[in-house]
Design an enzyme around this catalytic site. Structure first.
Site, short mmCIF file in Angstrom:
data_model
loop_
_atom_site.label_atom_id
_atom_site.label_comp_id
_atom_site.label_asym_id
_atom_site.label_seq_id
_atom_site.Cartn_x
_atom_site.Cartn_y
_atom_site.Cartn_z
CB THR A 135 -11.31 3.91 11.50
OG1 THR A 135 -10.08 4.30 10.91
CG2 THR A 135 -11.85 2.69 10.80
NE ARG A 177 1.24 2.58 13.01
CZ ARG A 177 0.31 3.31 13.63
NH1 ARG A 177 0.67 4.28 14.45
NH2 ARG A 177 -0.97 3.06 13.42
CG ASP A 191 -12.91 17.33 -6.78
OD1 ASP A 191 -13.87 18.05 -7.15
OD2 ASP A 191 -11.79 17.77 -6.51
CE LYS A 239 -2.14 3.22 2.84
NZ LYS A 239 -3.04 3.77 3.88
CE LYS A 268 -8.65 6.57 3.39
NZ LYS A 268 -7.25 6.10 3.44
CG ASP A 316 -5.78 4.35 0.98
OD1 ASP A 316 -6.90 4.62 0.52
OD2 ASP A 316 -5.53 4.29 2.20
O1 C5P Z 1 0.57 0.92 10.95
P1 C5P Z 1 -0.83 0.40 10.79
O2 C5P Z 1 -0.92 -1.10 10.70
O3 C5P Z 1 -1.80 0.98 11.78
O4 C5P Z 1 -1.25 0.93 9.33
C1 C5P Z 1 -2.50 0.71 8.81
C2 C5P Z 1 -2.57 1.30 7.44
O5 C5P Z 1 -3.94 1.33 7.06
C3 C5P Z 1 -2.08 2.74 7.36
O6 C5P Z 1 -1.53 2.91 6.06
C4 C5P Z 1 -3.34 3.56 7.52
O7 C5P Z 1 -3.28 4.79 6.87
C5 C5P Z 1 -4.36 2.67 6.84
N1 C5P Z 1 -5.73 2.89 7.26
C6 C5P Z 1 -6.18 2.75 8.56
N2 C5P Z 1 -7.48 2.96 8.87
C7 C5P Z 1 -8.33 3.28 7.91
C8 C5P Z 1 -7.90 3.41 6.59
C9 C5P Z 1 -6.59 3.21 6.30
O8 C5P Z 1 -5.40 2.45 9.45
N3 C5P Z 1 -9.59 3.45 8.22
#
Ligand code: C5P
Length: 235
Positions: A123, A214, A66, A35, A63, A61
């Site tokens: 979220t 992460r 518009d 991603k 998003k 991603d």
């Molecule tokens: O580091 P982590 O596992 O929390 O990363 C989750 C990924 O999913 C990040 O790239 C974050 O921007 C993305 N994401 C999220 N929640 C969402 C949409 C995307 O955590 N609702």
């Protein structure tokens, strides 16, 4: 248990091209896609996005949200990037989603067509936040409303939190491709993610793809962390 498998997307959340390439190469054997999002794309541009993705399928991603014509034109600008999945905000409405669908179909040949995914409710939003922007009712009701709209208007799937998988499957069935962030292997730090599930729980609930950042990229050994998650999904 559902018949389809659940695969791993590694979120390469950095502005640094070399770092992103390192993570992609370290985890490629265990991941179905990578991603890249707004952070990397604004910092480094679409050519760098393509270079980082390399041979890995790309979840782009961005998003988009518009007027329909602008969203369609923006998708047209992604022809050379060849994403495997791309995101739009379902709250852009039926005409915008339909324009995105038409643009995806016109821009990419059938065998290289990205999945068009609708983001429902971020979220980071809670019920009070929804009420503040004039949306009554619960987060769950709004997720289902926007999820249904996105699918009716031509989306292939939805991005959702792990806790929305079951309500969305109950409302919309097996058709939507569900891509799910907010995943934490048992024992790893939650960070700023609050409503989390383990990879195995998300799989059992019916996720098609999980997005993990992460817990992999901050691990001492990203390859081993990705391998452990892939093993958990395959178990
Ligand atoms: O580091 P982590 O596992 O929390 O990363 C989750 C990924 O999913 C990040 O790239 C974050 O921007 C993305 N994401 C999220 N929640 C969402 C949409 C995307 O955590 N609702």
């Amino acid at each position: 248990m559902r018949g389809r498998s659940t695969r791993l997307i590694v979120a390469l959340d950095t502005k640094d091209t070399a770092q992103a390439v390192n993570w992609r190469q370290a985890t490629a054997a265990h991941a179905g896609a990578v991603k890249l999002g707004l952070e990397f794309t604004y910092a480094s541009g679409l050519e760098a996005v393509r270079a980082v993705a390399g041979d890995s399928p790309l979840f782009l991603d961005l998003k988009l949200h518009d007027i329909p014509n602008t969203v369609a034109s923006a998708i047209g600008s992604l022809a050379g990037v060849r994403p495997a999945m791309l995101t739009i905000h379902a709250s852009g409405g039926r005409a915008m989603i339909a324009a995105a669908r038409a643009a995806v179909d016109a821009t990419f040949p059938a065998q290289a067509r990205p999945l068009l995914l609708g983001v429902t409710v971020l979220t980071s939003m809670d019920e009070a936040g929804l009420h503040e922007i004039g949306v009554p009712g619960s987060v769950k009701a709004q997720v289902i409303r926007l999820g249904r709209l996105a699918m009716e208007a031509g989306a292939d799937g939805l991005v959702c939190s792990p806790h929305e998988i079951t309500p969305l499957r109950q409302a919309l069935g097996e058709d939507p491709v569900l891509v799910v962030p907010g995943i934490r292997p048992a024992g790893s730090a939650a960070g700023d993610q609050k409503r989390i599930m383990t990879p195995a729980q998300a799989r059992a609930a019916g996720a098609d793809w999980i997005v993990v950042g992460r817990p992999i990229t901050r691990a001492a050994d990203p390859a081993a962390a990705a391998a452990a998650i892939a093993a958990e999904l395959a178990a």
